[in-house]
Design a protein around this motif. Structure first.
Motif, PDB file in Angstrom:
ATOM      1  N   GLN A  33       0.822  -1.212   0.000  1.00  0.00           N
ATOM      2  CA  GLN A  33       0.000   0.000   0.000  1.00  0.00           C
ATOM      3  C   GLN A  33       0.852   1.256   0.000  1.00  0.00           C
ATOM      4  O   GLN A  33       0.546   2.233  -0.700  1.00  0.00           O
ATOM      5  CB  GLN A  33      -0.936  -0.014   1.214  1.00  0.00           C
ATOM      6  CG  GLN A  33      -1.993   1.086   1.207  1.00  0.00           C
ATOM      7  CD  GLN A  33      -1.505   2.421   1.767  1.00  0.00           C
ATOM      8  OE1 GLN A  33      -0.580   2.451   2.577  1.00  0.00           O
ATOM      9  NE2 GLN A  33      -2.128   3.512   1.332  1.00  0.00           N
ATOM     10  N   ASP A  34       1.923   1.261   0.774  1.00  0.00           N
ATOM     11  CA  ASP A  34       2.774   2.443   0.848  1.00  0.00           C
ATOM     12  C   ASP A  34       3.397   2.745  -0.509  1.00  0.00           C
ATOM     13  O   ASP A  34       3.465   3.917  -0.931  1.00  0.00           O
ATOM     14  CB  ASP A  34       3.870   2.222   1.898  1.00  0.00           C
ATOM     15  CG  ASP A  34       4.656   3.496   2.171  1.00  0.00           C
ATOM     16  OD1 ASP A  34       4.019   4.527   2.463  1.00  0.00           O
ATOM     17  OD2 ASP A  34       5.895   3.467   2.079  1.00  0.00           O
ATOM     18  N   ARG A  37       0.582   3.890  -3.025  1.00  0.00           N
ATOM     19  CA  ARG A  37       0.167   5.267  -2.722  1.00  0.00           C
ATOM     20  C   ARG A  37       1.122   6.276  -3.352  1.00  0.00           C
ATOM     21  O   ARG A  37       0.687   7.304  -3.895  1.00  0.00           O
ATOM     22  CB  ARG A  37       0.127   5.451  -1.202  1.00  0.00           C
ATOM     23  CG  ARG A  37      -0.153   6.875  -0.735  1.00  0.00           C
ATOM     24  CD  ARG A  37      -0.130   6.956   0.786  1.00  0.00           C
ATOM     25  NE  ARG A  37       1.164   6.573   1.335  1.00  0.00           N
ATOM     26  CZ  ARG A  37       2.219   7.381   1.415  1.00  0.00           C
ATOM     27  NH1 ARG A  37       2.118   8.629   0.967  1.00  0.00           N
ATOM     28  NH2 ARG A  37       3.365   6.965   1.932  1.00  0.00           N
ATOM     29  N   LYS A  38       2.392   5.995  -3.317  1.00  0.00           N
ATOM     30  CA  LYS A  38       3.388   6.938  -3.812  1.00  0.00           C
ATOM     31  C   LYS A  38       3.415   7.039  -5.334  1.00  0.00           C
ATOM     32  O   LYS A  38       3.967   8.001  -5.881  1.00  0.00           O
ATOM     33  CB  LYS A  38       4.770   6.540  -3.279  1.00  0.00           C
ATOM     34  CG  LYS A  38       4.912   6.728  -1.771  1.00  0.00           C
ATOM     35  CD  LYS A  38       6.258   6.225  -1.278  1.00  0.00           C
ATOM     36  CE  LYS A  38       6.393   6.415   0.224  1.00  0.00           C
ATOM     37  NZ  LYS A  38       7.669   5.868   0.753  1.00  0.00           N
ATOM     38  N   TYR A  41      -1.841   5.653  -6.473  1.00  0.00           N
ATOM     39  CA  TYR A  41      -2.995   4.813  -6.139  1.00  0.00           C
ATOM     40  C   TYR A  41      -3.249   4.867  -4.626  1.00  0.00           C
ATOM     41  O   TYR A  41      -3.033   3.894  -3.898  1.00  0.00           O
ATOM     42  CB  TYR A  41      -2.756   3.374  -6.610  1.00  0.00           C
ATOM     43  CG  TYR A  41      -2.573   3.292  -8.102  1.00  0.00           C
ATOM     44  CD1 TYR A  41      -3.671   3.138  -8.941  1.00  0.00           C
ATOM     45  CD2 TYR A  41      -1.312   3.440  -8.685  1.00  0.00           C
ATOM     46  CE1 TYR A  41      -3.517   3.112 -10.317  1.00  0.00           C
ATOM     47  CE2 TYR A  41      -1.149   3.409 -10.065  1.00  0.00           C
ATOM     48  CZ  TYR A  41      -2.259   3.245 -10.872  1.00  0.00           C
ATOM     49  OH  TYR A  41      -2.113   3.227 -12.237  1.00  0.00           O
ATOM     50  N   PRO A  42      -3.748   6.003  -4.131  1.00  0.00           N
ATOM     51  CA  PRO A  42      -3.905   6.191  -2.689  1.00  0.00           C
ATOM     52  C   PRO A  42      -5.168   5.559  -2.110  1.00  0.00           C
ATOM     53  O   PRO A  42      -5.278   5.386  -0.892  1.00  0.00           O
ATOM     54  CB  PRO A  42      -3.963   7.712  -2.543  1.00  0.00           C
ATOM     55  CG  PRO A  42      -4.587   8.170  -3.822  1.00  0.00           C
ATOM     56  CD  PRO A  42      -4.070   7.236  -4.884  1.00  0.00           C
ATOM     57  N   ASP A  43      -6.142   5.240  -2.964  1.00  0.00           N
ATOM     58  CA  ASP A  43      -7.421   4.700  -2.480  1.00  0.00           C
ATOM     59  C   ASP A  43      -7.264   3.189  -2.278  1.00  0.00           C
ATOM     60  O   ASP A  43      -7.214   2.421  -3.244  1.00  0.00           O
ATOM     61  CB  ASP A  43      -8.519   5.005  -3.497  1.00  0.00           C
ATOM     62  CG  ASP A  43      -9.907   4.690  -2.963  1.00  0.00           C
ATOM     63  OD1 ASP A  43     -10.004   4.184  -1.828  1.00  0.00           O
ATOM     64  OD2 ASP A  43     -10.894   4.932  -3.679  1.00  0.00           O
ATOM     65  N   PHE A  44      -7.211   2.768  -1.020  1.00  0.00           N
ATOM     66  CA  PHE A  44      -6.925   1.360  -0.693  1.00  0.00           C
ATOM     67  C   PHE A  44      -8.137   0.713  -0.045  1.00  0.00           C
ATOM     68  O   PHE A  44      -8.769   1.281   0.845  1.00  0.00           O
ATOM     69  CB  PHE A  44      -5.722   1.280   0.251  1.00  0.00           C
ATOM     70  CG  PHE A  44      -5.486  -0.092   0.822  1.00  0.00           C
ATOM     71  CD1 PHE A  44      -5.251  -1.170  -0.009  1.00  0.00           C
ATOM     72  CD2 PHE A  44      -5.500  -0.304   2.193  1.00  0.00           C
ATOM     73  CE1 PHE A  44      -5.028  -2.435   0.513  1.00  0.00           C
ATOM     74  CE2 PHE A  44      -5.279  -1.562   2.732  1.00  0.00           C
ATOM     75  CZ  PHE A  44      -5.041  -2.628   1.891  1.00  0.00           C
ATOM     76  N   PHE A  78      -6.208  -1.247  -5.021  1.00  0.00           N
ATOM     77  CA  PHE A  78      -5.580   0.071  -5.022  1.00  0.00           C
ATOM     78  C   PHE A  78      -6.085   0.865  -6.223  1.00  0.00           C
ATOM     79  O   PHE A  78      -5.936   0.420  -7.356  1.00  0.00           O
ATOM     80  CB  PHE A  78      -4.056  -0.067  -5.095  1.00  0.00           C
ATOM     81  CG  PHE A  78      -3.480  -0.995  -4.062  1.00  0.00           C
ATOM     82  CD1 PHE A  78      -3.099  -0.528  -2.816  1.00  0.00           C
ATOM     83  CD2 PHE A  78      -3.349  -2.348  -4.337  1.00  0.00           C
ATOM     84  CE1 PHE A  78      -2.585  -1.389  -1.857  1.00  0.00           C
ATOM     85  CE2 PHE A  78      -2.826  -3.221  -3.386  1.00  0.00           C
ATOM     86  CZ  PHE A  78      -2.452  -2.732  -2.141  1.00  0.00           C
ATOM     87  N   THR A  81      -7.194   8.361  -7.444  1.00  0.00           N
ATOM     88  CA  THR A  81      -8.144   9.241  -6.763  1.00  0.00           C
ATOM     89  C   THR A  81      -9.441   9.409  -7.544  1.00  0.00           C
ATOM     90  O   THR A  81     -10.526   9.474  -6.962  1.00  0.00           O
ATOM     91  CB  THR A  81      -7.496  10.617  -6.528  1.00  0.00           C
ATOM     92  OG1 THR A  81      -6.344  10.456  -5.690  1.00  0.00           O
ATOM     93  CG2 THR A  81      -8.460  11.576  -5.848  1.00  0.00           C
TER      94      THR A  81
END
Length: 268
Positions: A33-34, A37-38, A41-44, A78, A81
């Motif tokens: 996830q980390d 996100r970077k 793909y921040p929506d988990f 993932f 936004t």
């Protein structure tokens, strides 16, 4: 489907790599996830899917076979936004899907990026199947009669040969193609109503682009699905090469189903 078209008909694309099982997938969720996100793909989300485990009967084959066992399979998801693209990570597969398709090169690079992130976290050993699938919405400006201008006769079904007073609810054609590199399944679905998805493919978590939401009438869906099966050592460069082979097979099938008139319309 080679160069970028101004009005490309692609409304959904998905690529998938099946690999060796990772049974403790949840223990890697935070690391994956980390990294996701970077890279946008921040929506988990976490979820489960249902799978049937067919248990073989060992020993006395005269006894009744064990019934299928339904198992819950962990799934990590993932999304971007705007929910137009996302990765689905399962114990034995990674899928990348998008409803805002640009070009094959950008699509393939994004898929390989996500696959590389999972590989960095869990160290995959081998791949077993690589798949690529496109859904294209065929909607001529002059409605149902225009389908004959956009699609070749072989995929139009019987509608044009039937009396005018006969109502056709839908038409479906399917061709199975085997090339030297891959297998391609090419389908055409002609139906009335809003644009949808084939029964065997329900996208997860992504939104259809606005220009396709307004479709509501007779239209065709061109569904091209290509795959390469076989166990290979896990190498991102090799998987990207396989993707190019799949793209070539899909392009061959797509070009055989649509007309030059359709291609010209999508380019302008």
């Amino acid at each position: 489907m080679g160069e970028k078209m101004k009005n490309a008909p692609v409304y959904f694309a998905i690529a998938q790599a099946r690999h060796n099982p990772v049974l403790r997938l949840g223990s890697y969720a935070a690391d994956i996830q980390d990294r996701m996100r970077k890279v946008g793909y921040p929506d988990f989300k976490k979820g489960v899917s249902m799978a049937f485990n067919l248990m073989p009967q060992i020993g006395d084959t005269s006894q009744p076979q064990n019934p299928p066992v339904v198992e819950q399979v962990e799934r990590l998801m993932f999304f971007s936004t705007d929910n137009t693209k996302g990765f689905i990570v399962e114990q034995n597969a990674l899928s990348f899907q998008t409803t805002e398709y640009d070009t094959f090169e950008t699509f393939a690079d994004e898929f390989i990026k996500g696959l590389g992130i999972v590989h960095e976290c869990v160290t995959l050993a081998h791949s077993e199947r690589i798949g690529l699938r496109y859904l294209d919405a065929i909607v001529p400006p002059n409605g149902e009669v225009g389908l004959a201008d956009y699609l070749v006769p072989g995929v139009l079904g019987l509608s044009s040969e039937l009396p005018d007073e006969v109502e056709v609810s839908h038409s479906f054609t399917e061709t199975h193609i085997r090339t030297a590199e891959c297998v391609v399944l090419a389908r055409t679905i002609i139906q009335a109503g809003p644009l949808g998805f084939p029964m065997d493919l329900q996208p997860i978590g992504v939104n259809i682009a606005e220009r396709f939401k307004t479709i509501n009438g007779v239209h065709a869906i061109v569904d091209t699905d290509a795959s390469i099966e076989g166990r290979h050592l896990f190498e991102l460069d090799a998987i990207k090469l396989q993707l190019k082979m799949l793209r070539s097979g899909i392009g061959m099938a797509f070009d055989a189903m649509v007309t030059p008139t359709a291609i010209a319309a999508w380019k302008t």
